[in-house]
Every structure is written in structure tokens, then in C-alpha cells.
Design an enzyme around this catalytic site. Structure first.
Site, PDB file in Angstrom:
ATOM      1  CG  ASP A   1      -2.366   2.032   6.486  1.00 54.72           C
ATOM      2  OD1 ASP A   1      -2.502   1.797   5.260  1.00 54.72           O
ATOM      3  OD2 ASP A   1      -2.709   3.105   7.012  1.00 54.72           O
TER       4      ASP A   1
ATOM      5  CE  LYS B   1      -5.186  -0.620  -1.876  1.00 54.75           C
ATOM      6  NZ  LYS B   1      -4.338  -0.075  -0.791  1.00 54.75           N
TER       7      LYS B   1
ATOM      8  CG  ASP C   1      -1.598   7.837   0.811  1.00 52.60           C
ATOM      9  OD1 ASP C   1      -0.977   8.899   0.970  1.00 52.60           O
ATOM     10  OD2 ASP C   1      -2.087   7.482  -0.282  1.00 52.60           O
TER      11      ASP C   1
ATOM     12  CG  ASN D   1      -7.629   0.985   1.146  1.00 53.34           C
ATOM     13  OD1 ASN D   1      -6.941   0.837   2.161  1.00 53.34           O
ATOM     14  ND2 ASN D   1      -7.329   1.869   0.212  1.00 53.34           N
TER      15      ASN D   1
ATOM     16  CB  THR E   1      -2.191   3.176  -4.033  1.00 58.48           C
ATOM     17  OG1 THR E   1      -2.643   4.384  -3.434  1.00 58.48           O
ATOM     18  CG2 THR E   1      -2.140   3.370  -5.542  1.00 58.48           C
ATOM     19  N   GLY E   2      -5.165   3.162  -3.137  1.00 62.44           N
ATOM     20  CA  GLY E   2      -6.468   3.736  -3.434  1.00 62.44           C
ATOM     21  C   GLY E   2      -6.347   4.963  -4.323  1.00 62.44           C
TER      22      GLY E   2
ATOM     23  CG  ASP F   1      -1.671   1.234   1.479  1.00 63.29           C
ATOM     24  OD1 ASP F   1      -2.325   1.697   0.530  1.00 63.29           O
ATOM     25  OD2 ASP F   1      -1.623   1.764   2.601  1.00 63.29           O
TER      26      ASP F   1
END
Length: 289
Positions: free
Chosen positions: A236, A213, A10, A239, A42-43, A8
Site C-alpha cells: 500500500d 523489500k 500495516d 516501501n 514489513t518495515g 506487506d
């Protein structure tokens, strides 16, 4: 033996300054030198995810928008899962009925109807998390996104439907009323064609059910003929859950949610302490024994 790593961004690969630390860069290169494929999951949309990577010399594939878009190392799009009009209208109508503000992510830009509302929401969410919110810095960040063209201001999201080639990939909703947000999240998740997750306190992310994901990571593993037991995933927030659930080596960040730690084989250090690098070295060392 680890053959594929997904991380991931962020709260995971990036520190608080939204940078990839030198330690994380070197660890990714080390893994690649061992023949391990490292993927960023990532989102973020690609046009914002690539920023922190572009200032390094890393070359990696991307899972963007929680899996709604997958790109190879040369940035070629190899898969997309968008929200069709029925899905998009259903989501937006529900959010409007509940008075929940949202942004619309497309294959080209992020759309907002009110940058001042964005600012107020970001400030509230940061304060709710017990952190200091510098309004001037947040305002400059929003303006820089507008100047770059990654954030576009429109009087109505209805305009997006009139843009040829514009595909709605994700809707990101914000609210400081966490109970209301949780209720709406559950209601949206009951739609069979939608996936609903969160990347931080106070938001929900809605995508096509195929855009997760974990689903994207499994597809990459299959393409590379890698068994999921040989895949490591680091995250973390919620998502990231779908990829930690599928990976043979799920890793949580020290700063991550307890629900994510509960899914993990072990917890590495925080994103401020280059936890991704430490996880990579730890797992590769274990797999080489």
C-alpha cells in the site's frame, strides 16, 4: 503460475486494529495448501512484526525492516543488512541539522530519546491524515512497547554504539513539514549506500541500500528456484514499491497510494475488507486457468 506471495503488514495484511482477519488467515492457508510460499514483508522489526502473527497458527518467513533482516519460518535469521557507523552518523547528522525527530531500530530494540515527542508526532501524523487521534490510546501503546522492552528510552542515541552486538538496521524519521521531509529524503537518497522510502505520510525510513523489500524478495525467490514472473506482491505504500516493481503479479490495496496503484496489475479491496485474501483468491484462480 503463482509460487510465491509477499504481503506487506500495516495498511495491507493488518486491519486498523493491527490484526490479521480470519479471511486473510484462511486465504494464506489456502495458498500454502497449493504449495505456494507466503512471506510477510514489513518495515517492522521482527520483535513487533511477529506479534499479530503469533496469535494465529500461521507459519511464514519474514522480510523485516524493509529487507534489513530476513527470517525463515522457524525465526532463524538468514540474512541481515545493517547500517555501518559511517552510514548511521551521516543519516543522524543530517536529521539533526534539519531538526527532524527520529527513532533508531536495531537488531534488538527500537530506541527513542523522547517518548513524549513520539506521542506528539504520532498524533500530528494521524490528524494530518484526516483521522481521529486518541491520545490516550496512543500513549498506552507507547507505554506497552516500553514495558515489553521493544521500545527503549535513552538520553542519547550515542549509547547504542557502546552496546556489544547491537546493529543499527533502520532509522525512522518523522516530521509534519512534508516539504522539508521530501527534500531531506531526496538528499539522503543520493547517498549511494542508502535506501530511503516511506511507510506512511510524515515519515521516511532509511536502511542500507541492500535492505529493500524487493531485493529480499528476489533473493528468496532465487533460493526457492522461483522465477519472479511467478511472484505476487501486495502493498500500500512506498516501501512496498521495490517488490511490486519486481513481482510478476503486483497488487495494490484500495487504501494504498496512487503511486503504488500505478505499479500494480490490479487493485484489491482495502485492508479493512480483507483485501489480501481477495487478491490471493483472485490471482490463484487466474493462474490455475
Amino acid at each position: 503460475m503463482i509460487k510465491l506471495i509477499a504481503t506487506d503488514m500495516d495498511g495491507t495484511l493488518l486491519n486498523a486494529s493491527h490484526e490479521i482477519t480470519p479471511e486473510n488467515i484462511e486465504a494464506i492457508k489456502y495458498a500454502q495448501s497449493k504449495g505456494v510460499t507466503v512471506v510477510i514483508a514489513t518495515g517492522r522489526a521482527f520483535y513487533e512484526a511477529n506479534g499479530p502473527v503469533s496469535v494465529t497458527d500461521l507459519k511464514v518467513p519474514y522480510i523485516c525492516l524493509n529487507g534489513a533482516e530476513v527470517r525463515d519460518e522457524s525465526f532463524n535469521i538468514i540474512h541481515t543488512s545493517c547500517l555501518n557507523k559511517e552510514m548511521s552518523d551521516f543519516i543522524q547528522n543530517k536529521l539533526k541539522q534539519e531538526g527532524i525527530y527520529y527513532q533508531v531500530y536495531t537488531n534488538r530494540s527500537i530506541y527513542t530519546e523522547d517518548p513524549e515527542k513520539d506521542l506528539a508526532i504520532y498524533v500530528d501524523i494521524i490528524k494530518h491524515a484526516g483521522q481521529h487521534a486518541d491520545e490516550a490510546i496512543i500513549r498506552r501503546h507507547i507505554q506497552s512497547r516500553i514495558d515489553k522492552g521493544t521500545l527503549k528510552v535513552v538520553p542519547s542515541y550515542d549509547q547504542i554504539d557502546d552496546v556489544p552486538g547491537e546493529l543499527i538496521m533502520k532509522i525512522l524519521a518523522f516530521d509534519t513539514d512534508l516539504e522539508k521531509l521530501a527534500r531531506v529524503k531526496q538528499e539522503l537518497a543520493e547517498h549511494v549506500n542508502l535506501a530511503v522510502s516511506s511507510s506512511s505520510v510524515g515519515n521516511i525510513e532509511i536502511t542500507n541500500a541492500e535492505a529493500q523489500k524487493g531485493t529480499a524478495l528476489a533473493a528468496i525467490a532465487e533460493q526457492l528456484h522461483i522465477d519472479m514472473k511467478d511472484v505476487m506482491a501486495v502493498g500500500d505504500n512506498m516501501n512496498d514499491a521495490s517488490m511490486l516493481e519486481r513481482a510478476g503479479y503486483p497488487v495494490a490495496m484500495a487504501n494504498g497510494l496512487q503511486a503504488i496503484k500505478d505499479l500494480a496489475t490490479f487493485t484489491t479491496d482495502s485492508n479493512e475488507e480483507s483485501g489480501v485474501a481477495k487478491a490471493i483468491y483472485h490471482v490463484l484462480e487466474q493462474s490455475e486457468r
